[in-house]
Enzyme design. Structure first.
Site, PDB file in Angstrom:
ATOM      1  N   GLY A   1      25.668 -16.110 -60.957  1.00  0.00           N
ATOM      2  CA  GLY A   1      25.338 -15.101 -61.957  1.00  0.00           C
ATOM      3  C   GLY A   1      25.883 -15.364 -63.347  1.00  0.00           C
TER       4      GLY A   1
ATOM      5  N   GLY B   1      23.945 -21.080 -59.643  1.00  0.00           N
ATOM      6  CA  GLY B   1      22.708 -21.833 -59.817  1.00  0.00           C
ATOM      7  C   GLY B   1      22.419 -22.105 -61.284  1.00  0.00           C
ATOM      8  N   ARG B   2      22.064 -21.031 -61.993  1.00  0.00           N
ATOM      9  CA  ARG B   2      21.590 -21.146 -63.381  1.00  0.00           C
ATOM     10  C   ARG B   2      22.515 -21.978 -64.271  1.00  0.00           C
ATOM     11  NH1 ARG B   2      18.480 -17.127 -65.440  1.00  0.00           N
ATOM     12  NH2 ARG B   2      19.358 -15.755 -63.851  1.00  0.00           N
TER      13      ARG B   2
ATOM     14  N   ARG C   1       9.786 -16.321 -66.079  1.00  0.00           N
ATOM     15  CA  ARG C   1      10.841 -15.446 -66.584  1.00  0.00           C
ATOM     16  C   ARG C   1      10.453 -14.623 -67.820  1.00  0.00           C
ATOM     17  NH1 ARG C   1      15.148 -16.905 -68.336  1.00  0.00           N
ATOM     18  NH2 ARG C   1      16.464 -15.326 -67.416  1.00  0.00           N
TER      19      ARG C   1
ATOM     20  N   TYR D   1      10.732 -10.738 -66.862  1.00  0.00           N
ATOM     21  CA  TYR D   1      11.904  -9.979 -67.320  1.00  0.00           C
ATOM     22  C   TYR D   1      11.930  -9.798 -68.829  1.00  0.00           C
ATOM     23  CZ  TYR D   1      13.892 -12.155 -63.017  1.00  0.00           C
ATOM     24  OH  TYR D   1      14.134 -12.622 -61.762  1.00  0.00           O
TER      25      TYR D   1
ATOM     26  N   CYS E   1      -5.298 -14.530 -66.801  1.00  0.00           N
ATOM     27  CA  CYS E   1      -6.012 -13.318 -67.186  1.00  0.00           C
ATOM     28  C   CYS E   1      -5.079 -12.120 -67.028  1.00  0.00           C
ATOM     29  CB  CYS E   1      -7.248 -13.141 -66.311  1.00  0.00           C
ATOM     30  SG  CYS E   1      -8.310 -14.578 -66.335  1.00  0.00           S
ATOM     31  N   GLU E   2      -3.969 -12.190 -67.699  1.00  0.00           N
ATOM     32  CA  GLU E   2      -2.948 -11.148 -67.670  1.00  0.00           C
ATOM     33  C   GLU E   2      -2.364 -11.113 -69.065  1.00  0.00           C
ATOM     34  OE1 GLU E   2      -1.749  -9.057 -65.530  1.00  0.00           O
ATOM     35  OE2 GLU E   2      -2.686  -9.722 -63.654  1.00  0.00           O
TER      36      GLU E   2
HETATM   37  C1  PLP Z   1      20.487 -15.829 -57.094  1.00  0.00           C
HETATM   38  C2  PLP Z   1      21.770 -15.875 -56.375  1.00  0.00           C
HETATM   39  C3  PLP Z   1      22.757 -16.808 -56.738  1.00  0.00           C
HETATM   40  C4  PLP Z   1      22.625 -17.717 -57.936  1.00  0.00           C
HETATM   41  O1  PLP Z   1      22.500 -17.006 -59.109  1.00  0.00           O
HETATM   42  P1  PLP Z   1      22.538 -17.752 -60.535  1.00  0.00           P
HETATM   43  O2  PLP Z   1      22.277 -16.657 -61.497  1.00  0.00           O
HETATM   44  O3  PLP Z   1      21.452 -18.761 -60.514  1.00  0.00           O
HETATM   45  O4  PLP Z   1      23.888 -18.371 -60.671  1.00  0.00           O
HETATM   46  C5  PLP Z   1      23.886 -16.873 -55.960  1.00  0.00           C
HETATM   47  N1  PLP Z   1      24.053 -16.058 -54.895  1.00  0.00           N
HETATM   48  C6  PLP Z   1      23.141 -15.155 -54.533  1.00  0.00           C
HETATM   49  C7  PLP Z   1      23.402 -14.297 -53.353  1.00  0.00           C
HETATM   50  C8  PLP Z   1      21.976 -15.022 -55.257  1.00  0.00           C
HETATM   51  O5  PLP Z   1      21.075 -14.107 -54.902  1.00  0.00           O
END
Ligand code: PLP
Length: 407
Positions: A226, A267-268, A303, A307, A333-334
């Site tokens: 996150g 992840g991100r 995205r 969002y 078509c949106e």
């Molecule tokens: C999506 C998610 C992540 C990764 O989130 P990032 O924003 O990409 O770092 C990690 N754990 C869980 C449970 C998630 O749903």
């Protein structure tokens, strides 16, 4: 997009566009590995481990790259578990954090030797035999509750409410569980380092409280993912070293010396800035406002439409042209198929290369094929400077591969 990536990519981009056509996502292997390694250094604690959130960029080649750098994998479905295993993950290299999970999925995760997080007490009750190590996910609380994508405890679908945590662990103990972890996904796309660290510290604090109340030892605290990335040019990036140090300090405060291992499943932050979507301008029109049409659609990057997320857009070979304001659109078509609304850009011309930045996470992965707009290729710029196609663009045959025609 990092400055180093731009420096290595831009000189050869016209050739790549000529060779591969557009659109495509391209990722910077060097940047991805460097970010992972910097995260590990920031913790500077041999017991720390980062598990890359597979959903952010589920390409086997990227997973293999991260695995070689020592990363584990955070999976939330059996398909992601299989991907991680194909990329070389062994028992212990996977954390499985899913919600609304079917029993068969826990079995698959267990067979892969994953560390399993139960999102709810009722899910743990359903499995006939608990895994060796049991962890529960804490419902968003405190700081994490302020995060729009997570929902507050009263409205979130995620996690065990804080006041039920001790009972959840006590039940697991009664059923014979002997090893424990705890999990909290503390935010989403958070750019405030202090806030992210304090939310993670909250999970550590709850972990210590529950371990004490139930009389168990926690082996790990997984503070989730996150962390945000600077999508806006004037956003300030997370100070990951400060983040790591605050988390270690919180562990010391609540557990004393030693204490549980710290895990992250980010992840991100790992891959986001190390990818761009390369497109070309195919149309210009004027309907009270100026519109630029690209040859990519939201099916390649959802995205902005989903969002209202901001992605920086640049026309790297249009410097010096007059600046205007444009809606940058795809072909679905949106009406919400727009990469940007009223965005300042140098006057685009048909054929210009346009880059949509920071598509290395939750980009191609969220793609879809509505309207017959197929998912584009993924390329990788390797550490050695080669460009390899790590996923080809989809074709009509892919699109109809699952159809039973003429039944
Ligand atoms: C999506 C998610 C992540 C990764 O989130 P990032 O924003 O990409 O770092 C990690 N754990 C869980 C449970 C998630 O749903």
């Amino acid at each position: 997009m990092s400055a180093e990536f731009a420096e290595r990519l831009l000189p050869r981009l016209p050739d790549l566009v000529a060779d591969y056509g557009t659109p495509f996502h391209i990722y910077d292997a060097r940047g991805i590995v460097a970010t992972h390694e910097a995260m590990v250094r920031a913790f500077g604690d041999p017991s720390y481990r980062q598990y890359f959130a597979v959903k952010a960029l589920p390409n086997l080649n990227v997973l293999a790259l991260l695995r070689a750098a020592g990363s584990g994998f955070d999976c939330s479905s059996p398909v992601e578990v299989r991907l991680a295993e194909t990329a070389g993950a062994q028992a212990g290299d996977i954390v499985f954090t899913a919600n609304n999970t079917a029993l068969s999925e826990y079995r698959a995760a267990r067979a892969a030797g994953a560390l399993i997080t139960f999102d709810d007490r009722s899910f743990a009750e359903k499995v006939d035999e608990l895994p060796e190590t049991v962890a529960f996910r804490i419902s968003p609380t405190g700081l994490a509750a302020g995060c729009a994508l997570m929902g507050d405890a009263a409205h979130s679908k995620f996690g065990v409410p804080v006041r039920e945590l001790a009972d959840a662990y006590a039940d697991a103990v009664a059923r014979g569980a002997r090893r424990f972890g705890i999990h909290g996904m503390t935010c989403a796309n958070e750019l405030d380092t202090g806030r992210a660290a304090r939310a993670a510290a909250d999970v550590i604090r709850h972990g210590a409280r529950v371990a004490e109340a139930v009389g168990i030892e926690l082996e790990y605290v997984n503070v989730g993912g996150g962390l945000g990335i600077p999508y806006h040019e004037d956003d300030k990036p997370i100070d990951f070293t400060a983040y790591a140090q605050e988390i270690l300090a919180a562990r010391e405060e609540f557990f004393g010396p030693g204490g549980p291992r710290i895990l992250t499943e980010i992840g991100r932050y790992v891959t986001g800035p190390h990818g761009v979507l390369v497109t070309r301008v195919i149309n210009r029109c004027r309907k009270g406002h100026e519109i630029v049409g690209l040859d990519a659609s939201m099916s390649s990057l959802m995205r902005p439409a989903m969002y209202g997320a901001y992605h920086h857009i640049s026309l790297p070979y249009a410097e010096g042209r007059e600046i205007g304001r444009f809606d940058v659109v795809g072909a679905l078509c949106e009406n919400l198929d727009k990469f940007a609304v009223d965005r300042e850009l140098p006057e685009p011309r048909d054929g210009d290369i346009a880059l949509i930045h920071d598509t290395g996470a939750h980009g191609h992965a969220m793609g879809f094929t509505y309207n017959g707009r197929l998912r584009p290729a993924e390329l990788m710029l390797t550490d050695g400077g080669d460009v390899v196609e790590i996923r080809r663009a989809e074709t009509y045959d892919d699109y109809i591969a699952t159809v039973r025609w003429g039944v």
